[in-house]
Design a protein around this motif. Structure first.
Motif, PDB file in Angstrom:
ATOM      1  N   LYS A  66       0.831  -1.214   0.000  1.00  0.00           N
ATOM      2  CA  LYS A  66       0.000   0.000   0.000  1.00  0.00           C
ATOM      3  C   LYS A  66       0.859   1.255   0.000  1.00  0.00           C
ATOM      4  CE  LYS A  66      -4.300  -1.697   2.036  1.00  0.00           C
ATOM      5  NZ  LYS A  66      -5.275  -1.551   3.151  1.00  0.00           N
ATOM      6  N   GLN A  67       1.949   1.230   0.753  1.00  0.00           N
ATOM      7  CA  GLN A  67       2.861   2.372   0.741  1.00  0.00           C
ATOM      8  C   GLN A  67       3.465   2.554  -0.651  1.00  0.00           C
ATOM      9  OE1 GLN A  67       3.500   4.808   2.852  1.00  0.00           O
ATOM     10  NE2 GLN A  67       4.250   4.085   4.814  1.00  0.00           N
ATOM     11  N   LEU A  68       3.928   1.465  -1.239  1.00  0.00           N
ATOM     12  CA  LEU A  68       4.554   1.548  -2.566  1.00  0.00           C
ATOM     13  C   LEU A  68       3.576   2.041  -3.626  1.00  0.00           C
ATOM     14  CD1 LEU A  68       6.759  -1.685  -2.637  1.00  0.00           C
ATOM     15  CD2 LEU A  68       7.493   0.661  -2.207  1.00  0.00           C
ATOM     16  N   SER A  69       2.289   1.757  -3.432  1.00  0.00           N
ATOM     17  CA  SER A  69       1.287   2.199  -4.411  1.00  0.00           C
ATOM     18  C   SER A  69       1.180   3.726  -4.447  1.00  0.00           C
ATOM     19  CB  SER A  69      -0.080   1.593  -4.091  1.00  0.00           C
ATOM     20  OG  SER A  69      -0.634   2.189  -2.922  1.00  0.00           O
ATOM     21  N   GLN A  70       1.668   4.401  -3.390  1.00  0.00           N
ATOM     22  CA  GLN A  70       1.627   5.864  -3.328  1.00  0.00           C
ATOM     23  C   GLN A  70       2.892   6.498  -3.906  1.00  0.00           C
ATOM     24  OE1 GLN A  70      -1.077   7.537  -2.119  1.00  0.00           O
ATOM     25  NE2 GLN A  70      -2.097   5.581  -1.795  1.00  0.00           N
ATOM     26  N   ALA A  71       3.859   5.674  -4.295  1.00  0.00           N
ATOM     27  CA  ALA A  71       5.170   6.189  -4.713  1.00  0.00           C
ATOM     28  C   ALA A  71       5.149   6.712  -6.145  1.00  0.00           C
ATOM     29  CB  ALA A  71       6.225   5.092  -4.578  1.00  0.00           C
ATOM     30  N   LEU A  72       5.958   7.748  -6.368  1.00  0.00           N
ATOM     31  CA  LEU A  72       6.110   8.316  -7.707  1.00  0.00           C
ATOM     32  C   LEU A  72       6.902   7.345  -8.577  1.00  0.00           C
ATOM     33  CD1 LEU A  72       5.836  10.845  -9.592  1.00  0.00           C
ATOM     34  CD2 LEU A  72       8.080  11.550  -8.717  1.00  0.00           C
ATOM     35  N   LYS A  73       6.340   6.977  -9.714  1.00  0.00           N
ATOM     36  CA  LYS A  73       7.010   6.030 -10.612  1.00  0.00           C
ATOM     37  C   LYS A  73       7.946   6.790 -11.553  1.00  0.00           C
ATOM     38  CE  LYS A  73       4.405   2.798  -8.804  1.00  0.00           C
ATOM     39  NZ  LYS A  73       3.703   3.567  -7.773  1.00  0.00           N
ATOM     40  N   LEU A  74       9.202   6.405 -11.534  1.00  0.00           N
ATOM     41  CA  LEU A  74      10.209   6.977 -12.419  1.00  0.00           C
ATOM     42  C   LEU A  74      10.953   5.847 -13.115  1.00  0.00           C
ATOM     43  CD1 LEU A  74      11.659   9.780 -10.096  1.00  0.00           C
ATOM     44  CD2 LEU A  74      10.203  10.101 -12.100  1.00  0.00           C
ATOM     45  N   PRO A  75      11.432   6.075 -14.341  1.00  0.00           N
ATOM     46  CA  PRO A  75      12.030   4.983 -15.113  1.00  0.00           C
ATOM     47  C   PRO A  75      13.271   4.354 -14.476  1.00  0.00           C
ATOM     48  CG  PRO A  75      12.346   7.108 -16.214  1.00  0.00           C
ATOM     49  CD  PRO A  75      11.369   7.326 -15.115  1.00  0.00           C
ATOM     50  N   ASN A  76      13.980   5.094 -13.635  1.00  0.00           N
ATOM     51  CA  ASN A  76      15.196   4.537 -13.037  1.00  0.00           C
ATOM     52  C   ASN A  76      15.012   4.144 -11.569  1.00  0.00           C
ATOM     53  OD1 ASN A  76      15.059   7.263 -12.256  1.00  0.00           O
ATOM     54  ND2 ASN A  76      17.286   7.413 -12.017  1.00  0.00           N
ATOM     55  N   ILE A  77      13.747   4.012 -11.130  1.00  0.00           N
ATOM     56  CA  ILE A  77      13.466   3.460  -9.791  1.00  0.00           C
ATOM     57  C   ILE A  77      12.750   2.119  -9.955  1.00  0.00           C
ATOM     58  CG2 ILE A  77      12.329   3.748  -7.564  1.00  0.00           C
ATOM     59  CD1 ILE A  77      12.366   6.725  -7.948  1.00  0.00           C
ATOM     60  N   LEU A  78      13.305   1.090  -9.330  1.00  0.00           N
ATOM     61  CA  LEU A  78      12.672  -0.219  -9.310  1.00  0.00           C
ATOM     62  C   LEU A  78      12.117  -0.446  -7.911  1.00  0.00           C
ATOM     63  CD1 LEU A  78      12.054  -2.955 -10.647  1.00  0.00           C
ATOM     64  CD2 LEU A  78      14.314  -3.739  -9.870  1.00  0.00           C
TER      65      LEU A  78
END
Length: 243
Positions: A66-78
């Motif tokens: 649930k925390q990760l679902s709030q994270a900003l998605k960027l191409p160089n973050i896995l």
């Protein structure tokens, strides 16, 4: 590891304070190569997205989907759902490992074993956090009443590491003396209430008593806040850095 923040993941993403630029500048000057970084217990990716501006690749893990679902998605973050005890990467993978406001929940021995396994030679590990905020004398008194008198027994025992400024956590590294940093921000009254609702102890209280303990201090808190539209808020930063 305990997961105390999935319930209020959305509020956590909105109301939690942001570490100062000066802290990151200090850390990045100590990192020899900026190829890969691991942000452990990344939560909503607050630190990971700063790392992503400076590192080729960021590996960001958390036990809370649930925390990760709030994270900003960027191409160089896995982003990966993984614990601090075991990450699915090769030995000597990272130039920098960060943990923000989370190491006190960890099994120290297991986490540090992973740090030593996955950190490159001469790589850097930074454990950061923040203590109880300061606003002004009147507001601080009411917040401390909530913190200690009402919620005291509802804080997890690990909270003591924050109260002790992270000075008492094990830290088996060649330590680098860090400057003192502060988080400085400006809040209106609703932002204060939003932040207080993210406290793990407040959530524990609600589950145990089926009532939000803010009800007991709300009038007092409003009176202490007064007519100011906004107030300056300061958090002391806790920081341990080592190789």
């Amino acid at each position: 590891m305990k997961d105390n923040f999935s319930t209020q993941a959305a509020e956590y993403a909105i109301y939690r304070p942001i570490y100062p630029v000066e802290l990151y500048d200090f850390l990045f000057k100590l990192v020899e190569q900026k190829d890969t970084a691991w942000d452990c217990a990344t939560g909503n990716g607050q630190v990971a997205r700063i790392l992503a501006q400076h590192f080729r690749q960021v590996y960001a893990t958390d036990i809370s989907e649930k925390q990760l679902s709030q994270a900003l998605k960027l191409p160089n973050i896995l982003y990966k759902v993984e614990s601090s005890d075991q990450v699915n990467v090769a030995d000597q993978s990272f130039d920098l490992i960060t943990v923000a406001q989370a190491v006190h929940w960890f099994n120290f021995e297991a986490f540090y074993s992973e740090v030593k396994r996955t950190l490159k030679p001469n790589g850097l590990v930074a454990v950061m956090g923040y203590g109880l905020m300061l606003i002004d004398k009147k507001v601080d008194q009411v917040i401390y009443k909530l913190y200690e008198d009402i919620l005291g027994k509802y804080w997890d025992s690990e909270r003591r590491y924050i109260e002790e400024g992270y000075k008492t956590i094990p830290f088996p590294f060649e330590e680098i003396t860090a400057p003192h940093f502060q988080i400085k921000t400006t809040w209106n009254f609703n932002q204060l209430i939003g932040y207080l609702n993210t406290w793990s102890s407040l959530q524990h209280y609600k589950k145990a008593n089926e009532r939000n303990p803010l009800e007991y201090v709300m009038i007092e808190l409003k009176e202490a806040w007064g007519n100011d539209a906004e107030k300056e808020v300061r958090f002391p930063v806790l920081l341990r850095v080592g190789r």
